[in-house]
Scaffold this motif. Structure first.
Motif, PDB file in Angstrom:
ATOM      1  N   SER A   3       0.757  -0.883   0.146  1.00  0.00           N
ATOM      2  CA  SER A   3       0.108   0.144   0.449  1.00  0.00           C
ATOM      3  C   SER A   3       0.641   1.374   0.014  1.00  0.00           C
ATOM      4  CB  SER A   3      -1.340   0.331   1.502  1.00  0.00           C
ATOM      5  OG  SER A   3      -0.181   0.461   1.900  1.00  0.00           O
ATOM      6  N   GLY A   4       2.317   1.334  -0.082  1.00  0.00           N
ATOM      7  CA  GLY A   4       3.030   2.136   0.574  1.00  0.00           C
ATOM      8  C   GLY A   4       2.971   3.371   1.496  1.00  0.00           C
ATOM      9  N   GLN A   5       1.686   2.303   2.735  1.00  0.00           N
ATOM     10  CA  GLN A   5       2.150   2.759   3.879  1.00  0.00           C
ATOM     11  C   GLN A   5       3.899   2.420   4.799  1.00  0.00           C
ATOM     12  OE1 GLN A   5      -1.266   2.259   5.054  1.00  0.00           O
ATOM     13  NE2 GLN A   5      -1.957   4.079   4.893  1.00  0.00           N
ATOM     14  N   ALA A   6       3.862   2.817   5.620  1.00  0.00           N
ATOM     15  CA  ALA A   6       4.672   1.980   7.261  1.00  0.00           C
ATOM     16  C   ALA A   6       4.473   2.208   8.048  1.00  0.00           C
ATOM     17  CB  ALA A   6       5.977   3.639   7.233  1.00  0.00           C
ATOM     18  N   LEU A   7       3.826   0.624   8.706  1.00  0.00           N
ATOM     19  CA  LEU A   7       2.837   0.155   9.879  1.00  0.00           C
ATOM     20  C   LEU A   7       4.304   0.190  10.936  1.00  0.00           C
ATOM     21  CD1 LEU A   7       0.777  -1.351   8.657  1.00  0.00           C
ATOM     22  CD2 LEU A   7       0.123   0.604   9.069  1.00  0.00           C
ATOM     23  N   THR A   8       4.043   1.162  11.989  1.00  0.00           N
ATOM     24  CA  THR A   8       5.008   0.037  13.239  1.00  0.00           C
ATOM     25  C   THR A   8       4.528  -0.980  14.524  1.00  0.00           C
ATOM     26  OG1 THR A   8       4.356   1.885  14.368  1.00  0.00           O
ATOM     27  CG2 THR A   8       5.622   2.646  13.602  1.00  0.00           C
ATOM     28  N   SER A   9       4.823  -1.157  15.273  1.00  0.00           N
ATOM     29  CA  SER A   9       4.509  -2.572  15.733  1.00  0.00           C
ATOM     30  C   SER A   9       3.326  -1.730  17.182  1.00  0.00           C
ATOM     31  CB  SER A   9       5.612  -3.044  16.535  1.00  0.00           C
ATOM     32  OG  SER A   9       6.827  -2.395  16.616  1.00  0.00           O
ATOM     33  N   THR A  10       3.466  -0.662  16.752  1.00  0.00           N
ATOM     34  CA  THR A  10       3.293   0.048  18.062  1.00  0.00           C
ATOM     35  C   THR A  10       1.636   1.038  17.213  1.00  0.00           C
ATOM     36  OG1 THR A  10       4.405   2.602  18.100  1.00  0.00           O
ATOM     37  CG2 THR A  10       5.357   1.328  19.223  1.00  0.00           C
ATOM     38  N   GLY A  11       1.802   0.940  16.050  1.00  0.00           N
ATOM     39  CA  GLY A  11       0.546   1.358  15.158  1.00  0.00           C
ATOM     40  C   GLY A  11       0.838   2.708  15.877  1.00  0.00           C
ATOM     41  N   ALA A  12       1.585   3.573  16.583  1.00  0.00           N
ATOM     42  CA  ALA A  12       2.120   5.133  16.188  1.00  0.00           C
ATOM     43  C   ALA A  12       3.195   5.861  15.820  1.00  0.00           C
ATOM     44  CB  ALA A  12       1.839   5.540  18.117  1.00  0.00           C
ATOM     45  N   ALA A  13       3.638   6.534  15.873  1.00  0.00           N
ATOM     46  CA  ALA A  13       5.293   7.516  15.967  1.00  0.00           C
ATOM     47  C   ALA A  13       6.056   6.276  16.391  1.00  0.00           C
ATOM     48  CB  ALA A  13       5.081   8.562  15.901  1.00  0.00           C
ATOM     49  N   LEU A  14       7.267   5.544  16.385  1.00  0.00           N
ATOM     50  CA  LEU A  14       7.955   4.852  16.875  1.00  0.00           C
ATOM     51  C   LEU A  14       9.434   6.090  16.815  1.00  0.00           C
ATOM     52  CD1 LEU A  14       8.844   2.015  17.837  1.00  0.00           C
ATOM     53  CD2 LEU A  14       9.789   1.847  15.915  1.00  0.00           C
ATOM     54  N   THR A  15       9.927   6.290  18.487  1.00  0.00           N
ATOM     55  CA  THR A  15      10.674   6.979  18.578  1.00  0.00           C
ATOM     56  C   THR A  15      11.941   5.821  19.140  1.00  0.00           C
ATOM     57  OG1 THR A  15       9.527   9.120  19.954  1.00  0.00           O
ATOM     58  CG2 THR A  15      11.908   8.977  20.258  1.00  0.00           C
ATOM     59  N   ILE A  16      13.270   5.790  18.008  1.00  0.00           N
ATOM     60  CA  ILE A  16      14.294   5.106  18.476  1.00  0.00           C
ATOM     61  C   ILE A  16      15.336   6.073  19.487  1.00  0.00           C
ATOM     62  CG2 ILE A  16      15.751   3.894  17.307  1.00  0.00           C
ATOM     63  CD1 ILE A  16      14.058   3.176  15.162  1.00  0.00           C
ATOM     64  N   THR A  17      15.869   5.405  20.285  1.00  0.00           N
ATOM     65  CA  THR A  17      16.870   6.459  20.716  1.00  0.00           C
ATOM     66  C   THR A  17      18.581   5.661  20.841  1.00  0.00           C
ATOM     67  OG1 THR A  17      15.045   7.745  22.400  1.00  0.00           O
ATOM     68  CG2 THR A  17      16.966   7.182  23.405  1.00  0.00           C
ATOM     69  N   VAL A  18      19.476   6.498  19.942  1.00  0.00           N
ATOM     70  CA  VAL A  18      20.763   5.415  20.678  1.00  0.00           C
ATOM     71  C   VAL A  18      21.342   6.445  21.640  1.00  0.00           C
ATOM     72  CG1 VAL A  18      22.965   5.441  19.079  1.00  0.00           C
ATOM     73  CG2 VAL A  18      20.463   5.247  17.694  1.00  0.00           C
ATOM     74  N   SER A  19      21.765   5.826  22.505  1.00  0.00           N
ATOM     75  CA  SER A  19      22.322   5.723  23.286  1.00  0.00           C
ATOM     76  C   SER A  19      23.225   4.976  24.635  1.00  0.00           C
ATOM     77  CB  SER A  19      21.363   6.109  24.513  1.00  0.00           C
ATOM     78  OG  SER A  19      20.915   5.239  25.000  1.00  0.00           O
ATOM     79  N   GLY A  20      23.827   6.032  24.924  1.00  0.00           N
ATOM     80  CA  GLY A  20      25.209   5.197  25.437  1.00  0.00           C
ATOM     81  C   GLY A  20      26.506   6.053  25.860  1.00  0.00           C
ATOM     82  N   ASP A  21      26.904   5.581  27.850  1.00  0.00           N
ATOM     83  CA  ASP A  21      28.163   6.180  27.421  1.00  0.00           C
ATOM     84  C   ASP A  21      27.806   7.658  27.213  1.00  0.00           C
ATOM     85  OD1 ASP A  21      30.999   6.044  28.659  1.00  0.00           O
ATOM     86  OD2 ASP A  21      31.732   6.582  26.819  1.00  0.00           O
ATOM     87  N   GLY A  22      27.175   8.950  27.541  1.00  0.00           N
ATOM     88  CA  GLY A  22      27.108   9.721  27.631  1.00  0.00           C
ATOM     89  C   GLY A  22      26.561  10.371  26.398  1.00  0.00           C
ATOM     90  N   TYR A  23      26.810   9.713  25.615  1.00  0.00           N
ATOM     91  CA  TYR A  23      26.384  10.077  23.779  1.00  0.00           C
ATOM     92  C   TYR A  23      24.649   9.801  23.857  1.00  0.00           C
ATOM     93  CZ  TYR A  23      24.932   9.939  19.415  1.00  0.00           C
ATOM     94  OH  TYR A  23      24.032  10.827  18.155  1.00  0.00           O
ATOM     95  N   THR A  24      23.834  10.396  23.715  1.00  0.00           N
ATOM     96  CA  THR A  24      22.370  10.267  23.236  1.00  0.00           C
ATOM     97  C   THR A  24      22.239  10.693  22.080  1.00  0.00           C
ATOM     98  OG1 THR A  24      21.928   9.909  25.958  1.00  0.00           O
ATOM     99  CG2 THR A  24      19.751  10.132  24.284  1.00  0.00           C
ATOM    100  N   SER A  25      21.134  10.048  21.029  1.00  0.00           N
ATOM    101  CA  SER A  25      20.230  10.853  19.908  1.00  0.00           C
ATOM    102  C   SER A  25      19.261  10.570  19.884  1.00  0.00           C
ATOM    103  CB  SER A  25      20.884  10.935  19.180  1.00  0.00           C
ATOM    104  OG  SER A  25      20.286  11.509  17.269  1.00  0.00           O
TER     105      SER A  25
END
Length: 147
Positions: A113-135
């Motif tokens: 369908s061209g759509q993207a579906l997340t497992s949460t059904g809403a916007a999915l926030t991905i946080t990369v973090s460790g050793d003082g770095y967070t994005s």
């Protein structure tokens, strides 16, 4: 005609200047050069975003759904049929670099369908973090847009 002797070596001011500059570089630059953990996390974050963009484009150009699976230890990309496209593990020095519990997925071009579906059904926030770095970045449900 008398010979004039040229002094050999450096003056005291030149030596002190070199020592001060070397000391400053050792204090400021050396720790950044030796500790590459935050650099590796930043590179991982950039690669993850790039792979997500690539998965979205690939799913649309090939008209095949692509599933991105995000875990605490990295990400993997595969077709719905199960064929693996790519894996992106966390940097070796950091076993768990993605914040959040459990496995989360994003299906690009879900049901062709061209759509993207997340497992949460809403916007999915991905946080990369460790050793003082967070994005953190967000993958939108329906559109798959990253921001």
């Amino acid at each position: 005609m008398p010979r004039t002797r040229r002094p050999n070596g450096f003056t005291l001011i030149e030596l002190i200047t070199v020592i001060v500059i070397t000391g400053t570089l050792a204090v400021v630059a050396l720790p950044r050069m030796v500790d590459t953990t935050s650099w590796r996390l930043r590179a991982f974050n950039d690669q993850l975003q790039s792979q997500l963009h690539t998965a979205q484009r690939l799913s649309l150009t090939q008209r095949r759904p692509v599933i991105a699976t995000i875990t605490a230890t990295g990400a993997s990309f595969a077709y719905v049929s199960g064929s693996t496209l790519a894996t992106l593990p966390c940097p070796s020095a950091i076993p768990s670099c993605i914040a959040g519990s459990g496995t989360r997925t994003i299906t690009f071009n879900a049901g062709n369908s061209g759509q993207a579906l997340t497992s949460t059904g809403a916007a999915l926030t991905i946080t990369v973090s460790g050793d003082g770095y967070t994005s953190a970045f967000t993958v939108e449900n329906d559109t798959g847009a990253l921001h």
